[in-house]
Design an enzyme around this catalytic site. Structure first.
Site, PDB file in Angstrom:
ATOM      1  N   GLY B  88       6.788   1.357  -1.479  1.00 49.85           N
ATOM      2  CA  GLY B  88       6.739  -0.090  -1.622  1.00 49.85           C
ATOM      3  C   GLY B  88       6.382  -0.349  -3.073  1.00 49.85           C
ATOM      4  O   GLY B  88       6.957   0.292  -3.959  1.00 49.85           O
ATOM      5  N   SER B 121       7.691   7.974  -2.298  1.00 53.30           N
ATOM      6  CA  SER B 121       7.899   6.997  -3.369  1.00 53.30           C
ATOM      7  C   SER B 121       6.554   6.542  -3.960  1.00 53.30           C
ATOM      8  O   SER B 121       5.884   7.342  -4.603  1.00 53.30           O
ATOM      9  CB  SER B 121       8.751   5.849  -2.832  1.00 53.30           C
ATOM     10  OG  SER B 121       9.316   5.098  -3.864  1.00 53.30           O
ATOM     11  N   ALA B 122       6.133   5.324  -3.732  1.00 54.19           N
ATOM     12  CA  ALA B 122       4.831   4.883  -4.244  1.00 54.19           C
ATOM     13  C   ALA B 122       3.719   5.816  -3.761  1.00 54.19           C
ATOM     14  O   ALA B 122       2.760   6.109  -4.494  1.00 54.19           O
ATOM     15  CB  ALA B 122       4.539   3.450  -3.809  1.00 54.19           C
ATOM     16  N   GLU B 194      16.530  10.981  -5.609  1.00 52.89           N
ATOM     17  CA  GLU B 194      16.472  10.628  -4.184  1.00 52.89           C
ATOM     18  C   GLU B 194      16.965  11.833  -3.381  1.00 52.89           C
ATOM     19  O   GLU B 194      18.014  12.394  -3.682  1.00 52.89           O
ATOM     20  CB  GLU B 194      17.296   9.365  -3.924  1.00 52.89           C
ATOM     21  CG  GLU B 194      16.644   8.166  -4.589  1.00 52.89           C
ATOM     22  CD  GLU B 194      17.373   6.847  -4.384  1.00 52.89           C
ATOM     23  OE1 GLU B 194      18.496   6.851  -3.841  1.00 52.89           O
ATOM     24  OE2 GLU B 194      16.795   5.818  -4.771  1.00 52.89           O
TER      25      GLU B 194
HETATM   26 CA   LIG Z   1       8.721   0.980  -5.163  1.00 54.52          CA
END
Ligand SMILES: [Ca+2]
Ligand SMILES: [Ca+2]
Lengths: 235, 235
Positions: B88, B121-122, B194
């Site tokens: 996020g 991710s985050a 990714e």
């Molecule tokens: Ca992000």
């Protein structure tokens, strides 16, 4: 009277540094200004950057001095006829403005003396209320994200529409701005595409340049604006 | 023993949430873990996010609790069998980890108790030394960019190669990382594309997944690494 020329980006694809906005810069500064004070803090090589900026401003009839070439950044701002802050990394730029104690000095010169302010990219970001909507990487930690606050809203420079053919799964620009607007007190965000310029004279704001802008307001659908649109309602 | 599964992104184009790494998560947690503590702080709608994460983890045989559902975030971390921090906005996530006083708590559980840590991710960004190389927009101001420091280098998630056909004039990802490396004390930056995963067991680090990583070290040319490469030299 507050006078600002906030440019999305310095160099359009296929043309040279500031080529697309030299005309607007010349009109904005007129013959009243002889020398522009340049702030190169967003890039690491300040001499090289000042050399580039000097060349462009000389071409339209202005002398240019790099603030880092002067004995005191505070005094340089206090005596400047006009200010140009160039692009690069917004975090590095803002941190250095704080380190050099010139955030408030710039604000005062613009509001009290009507010193003309020109910004490009990072230089546009720091003119606004905060750098919360920069695209740049947080390579260094500034003491705050609050910026010079010459306009009470945020700008997202180099605004980019989502690419329908992309397989990339990172957030789109619009999504990121939407997440900013999950905060209750978040101001409007004006997304200015490359080639777009926001011109402010006192309480009048007008879009200039060759591309449209997209305005994001918390709780509302985004709205498009074209060059020559009156954006004064944002001030 | 430090145990980390650092995933670049949760959802590959064309597939579902965590589909591409469920196998690695199952191997990483094994039968020893019954319940995973999920940290949804990077997104605004924590209940919705927890629901999504719960569904994915249930499918591979784990219960999942949202940390925001518990009376005390500190206690929840102290008692967790395993931790999963989702993606996020990295700034929102890190600020909340500080607000909830769990940055050090997580560090201690990982280093002292070998609590397995999974990030996406985050959630991967905050596992590293700092969030200086996040791609996210600085929508909120955290008290520091220093992060949990489970690995002593930076990661750039969703790493993207420059697009030679692009007319966009904003900085490329590689350029941004290069600017970070203009700072003398900047650590290496591992760009994980990714589909890429970094798996750490104690002092051994291995690339997993289906895409390559690109390592940026200050003063050196970038180097590519493939799945199964030994990255232990970074620890
Ligand atoms: Ca992000
Ligand atoms: Ca920039």
């Amino acid at each position: 009277m507050r006078r600002l020329l906030l440019i999305s980006n310095s160099t359009l694809h296929g043309s040279g540094y500031l080529d697309h906005c030299k005309k607007q810069i010349k009109e904005f500064l007129s013959d009243k200004v002889k020398t522009v004070l340049f702030v190169p803090y967003a890039l690491h090589d300040r001499d090289d950057y000042t050399s580039t900026a000097r060349k462009a401003y000389n071409e339209i009839g202005y002398q240019l001095e790099g603030i880092h070439e002067k004995p005191s950044a505070v005094e340089a701002v206090r005596q400047a006829e006009a200010l140009f802050i160039g692009g690069g990394n917004t975090f590095r730029l803002l941190k250095t403005l704080y380190d050099e104690n010139i955030v408030d000095e710039i604000y005062k010169r613009v509001y009290n003396d009507g010193m003309p302010y020109i910004g490009s990219s990072a230089g546009t970001n720091v003119a606004t209320v905060s750098i919360n909507t920069t695209n740049d990487m947080p390579i260094v930690f500034p003491p705050s994200f609050k910026a010079i606050n010459l306009v009470p809203f945020n700008i997202n420079a180099h605004y980019q529409d989502p690419d329908p053919n992309s397989k990339h799964m990172g957030e789109t620009r619009a999504k990121r701005i939407e997440q900013y607007h999950e905060y209750e007190d978040s101001p409007p965000v004006l997304g200015i595409r490359e080639g777009c310029i926001l011109h402010v004279e006192g309480d009048k704001a007008t879009l200039r340049g060759v591309t449209d802008a997209r305005l994001f307001v918390r709780g509302k659908e985004p709205v498009e604006y074209k060059p020559d649109a009156d954006m004064s309602f944002l001030l």
